[in-house]
Each structure stands twice: as structure tokens, then as C-alpha cells.
Design a protein around this motif. Structure first.
Motif, PDB file in Angstrom:
ATOM      1  N   PHE A   3      42.502  40.688  30.743  1.00  0.00           N
ATOM      2  CA  PHE A   3      43.104  40.942  31.943  1.00  0.00           C
ATOM      3  C   PHE A   3      43.500  42.378  32.237  1.00  0.00           C
ATOM      4  CE2 PHE A   3      46.700  41.357  34.592  1.00  0.00           C
ATOM      5  CZ  PHE A   3      46.477  40.624  35.819  1.00  0.00           C
ATOM      6  N   ILE A   4      43.901  43.039  31.198  1.00  0.00           N
ATOM      7  CA  ILE A   4      44.552  44.534  31.373  1.00  0.00           C
ATOM      8  C   ILE A   4      43.261  45.171  31.407  1.00  0.00           C
ATOM      9  CG2 ILE A   4      45.456  46.370  29.861  1.00  0.00           C
ATOM     10  CD1 ILE A   4      47.284  44.063  28.636  1.00  0.00           C
TER      11      ILE A   4
ATOM     12  N   GLN B  53      40.358  44.558  32.655  1.00  0.00           N
ATOM     13  CA  GLN B  53      39.773  44.383  34.022  1.00  0.00           C
ATOM     14  C   GLN B  53      40.787  45.122  35.027  1.00  0.00           C
ATOM     15  OE1 GLN B  53      36.689  40.742  34.389  1.00  0.00           O
ATOM     16  NE2 GLN B  53      39.322  40.222  34.424  1.00  0.00           N
ATOM     17  N   LYS B  54      42.053  44.868  35.015  1.00  0.00           N
ATOM     18  CA  LYS B  54      42.717  45.512  35.864  1.00  0.00           C
ATOM     19  C   LYS B  54      42.992  46.996  36.006  1.00  0.00           C
ATOM     20  CE  LYS B  54      46.726  45.117  38.446  1.00  0.00           C
ATOM     21  NZ  LYS B  54      46.657  44.050  39.656  1.00  0.00           N
TER      22      LYS B  54
ATOM     23  N   ALA C 163      41.338  49.619  39.141  1.00  0.00           N
ATOM     24  CA  ALA C 163      42.335  50.781  39.791  1.00  0.00           C
ATOM     25  C   ALA C 163      41.716  51.535  40.860  1.00  0.00           C
ATOM     26  CB  ALA C 163      42.682  51.556  38.659  1.00  0.00           C
TER      27      ALA C 163
ATOM     28  N   ALA D 271      40.731  48.020  44.490  1.00  0.00           N
ATOM     29  CA  ALA D 271      40.914  46.762  44.754  1.00  0.00           C
ATOM     30  C   ALA D 271      40.792  46.487  46.373  1.00  0.00           C
ATOM     31  CB  ALA D 271      42.314  46.367  44.354  1.00  0.00           C
TER      32      ALA D 271
ATOM     33  N   ALA E 166      39.350  40.605  43.030  1.00  0.00           N
ATOM     34  CA  ALA E 166      40.477  39.935  42.552  1.00  0.00           C
ATOM     35  C   ALA E 166      40.307  38.532  41.854  1.00  0.00           C
ATOM     36  CB  ALA E 166      41.568  40.118  43.535  1.00  0.00           C
TER      37      ALA E 166
ATOM     38  N   LEU F  51      39.473  38.797  38.182  1.00  0.00           N
ATOM     39  CA  LEU F  51      40.511  39.404  37.275  1.00  0.00           C
ATOM     40  C   LEU F  51      41.301  38.231  36.828  1.00  0.00           C
ATOM     41  CD1 LEU F  51      42.242  41.795  36.729  1.00  0.00           C
ATOM     42  CD2 LEU F  51      43.347  41.425  38.805  1.00  0.00           C
ATOM     43  N   TYR F  52      41.364  37.066  37.273  1.00  0.00           N
ATOM     44  CA  TYR F  52      42.100  35.846  36.820  1.00  0.00           C
ATOM     45  C   TYR F  52      41.048  34.830  36.132  1.00  0.00           C
ATOM     46  CZ  TYR F  52      45.824  37.933  39.376  1.00  0.00           C
ATOM     47  OH  TYR F  52      46.711  38.839  39.966  1.00  0.00           O
TER      48      TYR F  52
END
Length: 262
Positions: A183-184, A186-187, A191, A194, A201, A204-205
Motif C-alpha cells: 500500500f505504501i 503504491q501510494k 503521488a 491521483a 485509486a 491502491l486498495y
């Protein structure tokens, strides 16, 4: 153009995966035949074994070291891929204007759109297919390393820290860490993008949840590989996209403070 690139990468990835699927449950040995086994999986298996012997028989530590070595080896490709992605992202506003200008779906208009798009790429020195080459090189290596871990029999007989390498983590710590680091990572990769790519998005989950589910059922050796690889990718992404990440955080902070003032 974008759909074609995604399709190309998908086909290449599928071919790389299918190339070793038939031998997935077979132990890798010097007698294993085929290009996939002889030139990718077996050499990686031998590398893990040699590093383990050098480290006093610790196959867990060997997996950590070899994972880092492989990530370092393909780092230049990752940097090239990231830079190309940033260059393509910078051209998104101009590409959007072209799509609006040539919004008609007839063949002549679409051909004109492609010509104008390619001219835009050339004027900025951007190759839309350049991002595919690093993926083509990386995928066989990473999938081959995955196979080497699963099919090296010596790994199954050893433990590392609190878990047996050949069995799932009994406390689910590694699967949860693997999901969190996914998760981190991909976040950080998203950056600054998004707003332009809201459809990403969802991934991301979805990806962290999938990794957790897989890691719960797979041998802990693979979970260890995922965690180490993700941690390296987090550091790598922050190093490459540091200014972009800080800018996105500043914009987000400014938006939040503005919202509070209202």
C-alpha cells in the motif's frame, strides 16, 4: 496508444508467467530442462544456495540479500521507467487538448490525432514505448526468482526469525507487513498523479488485499521476498520521486488548511 501499451505489457507478462507454469510444482535441479529453468530459475536457485552457505546456512538471510541484489541490478531500469512515466505525465494536459480537438471517432480524425500525438512526443523527446522495455526485462527476472524460492527444496527445511520458510507465517505478521508495504509503495508511486488517474485509486486498495490473501496461504519465504522487495521499492520511489512527493504533500496540506478556514 495507452491501451495498446497496457495490452503489450499484459501479453508479455502473461507469456513470462506461462513460460514457467508447467514446472511450478517441480523441484529445480541441475537436471531441469528448458530455457526458463536452465537460464533463469536454476541460476537464481544456485545463487540463493551459495549465499545461504556463505551466511552460515541461513536461507532466510540469503533470500533477503539476493532480493536486494536483484533489486539493485534492475534499479537503472526502474529509474528509466519512472522518468519516462513522469515525462508522459507531464504531457497529459497537452494530450488532453489534442483529444478534445480531435474528438470525432471517424478514421481520418483518429489518424490525425495519432499523428499529432506522435509529433508531441517527438518534440519533447518522449518515447511512449520506452516504459515497456524495463518491464520486459524485469518480469522474467522477478518471476524467475519467485520460482527459485518455491522450487528450491532446501529452503523448505529451514526457518528464519519466528517462521518456517516452507510454511505460511503462523502469526500472519509477514502477510500484514507485505500488504502494508504494498500500500505504501503504491501510494508513493501515485503521488502527484491521483487527480489525473482517479481509476488507479481502486488498485491502491485491491493490490494490498490480494497480497495479504496470497501471503497467508503461501510459504513464508515468499512473504519475506515480498516484504524486502517492497521496502526496497519504497526507498527507491522516495529517492526518485522525493520532490514530487513533497510537493503533493504540500498541496494536500494547503487544501486541508484551506478547508478548515472555510
Amino acid at each position: 496508444m495507452k491501451k495498446r501499451m497496457i495490452a503489450l505489457v499484459g501479453i508479455i507478462g502473461l507469456m513470462a508467467i506461462l513460460s514457467g507454469c508447467t514446472d511450478y510444482n517441480k523441484p529445480i535441479t541441475s537436471d531441469s530442462s528448458g530455457i526458463w529453468n536452465e537460464y533463469i530459475v536454476y541460476p537464481l536457485s544456485q545463487l540463493i544456495t551459495m549465499v545461504a552457505e556463505f551466511m552460515g546456512g541461513s536461507y532466510g538471510l540469503a533470500i533477503v540479500i539476493v532480493t536486494l541484489l536483484i533489486r539493485l541490478a534492475i534499479l537503472p531500469l526502474m529509474i528509466k521507467q519512472t522518468r519516462n512515466s513522469k515525462a508522459m505525465q507531464a504531457l497529459q494536459p497537452e494530450m488532453k487538448k489534442l483529444r478534445e480537438k480531435y474528438r470525432s471517432k471517424d478514421a481520418q480524425t483518429q489518424q490525425k490525432l495519432q499523428q499529432e500525438t506522435m509529433a508531441l512526443f517527438q518534440s519533447h523527446g518522449v518515447n511512449p514505448l520506452a516504459g515497456c522495455f524495463p518491464l520486459i526485462v524485469q518480469m522474467p527476472i522477478l518471476i524467475g526468482f519467485y520460482h527459485a524460492i518455491v522450487r528450491t527444496q532446501e529452503i523448505k527445511a529451514h526457518n528464519f526469525l519466528w517462521f518456517d520458510l516452507g510454511n505460511p507465517d503462523p502469526y500472519y505478521i509477514l502477510p500484514l507487513v507485505a500488504g502494508l508495504t504494498t500500500f505504501i509503495q503504491q501510494k508513493l508511486m501515485m503521488a502527484g498523479t491521483a487527480n489525473q488517474n482517479p481509476q488507479m485509486a481502486m488498485m491502491l486498495y485491491i493490490m494490498p488485499v490480494m497480497i495479504i490473501i496470497f501471503a497467508i496461504n503461501f510459504p513464508a519465504a515468499l512473504s519475506l521476498y515480498w516484504v524486502v522487495g517492497n521496502l526496497f521499492m519504497i526507498a527507491q520511489t522516495y529517492f526518485i520521486k522525493g520532490p514530487e512527493i513533497k510537493e503533493a504533500q504540500a498541496v494536500k496540506a494547503g487544501g486541508n488548511s484551506g478547508g478548515k478556514k472555510k
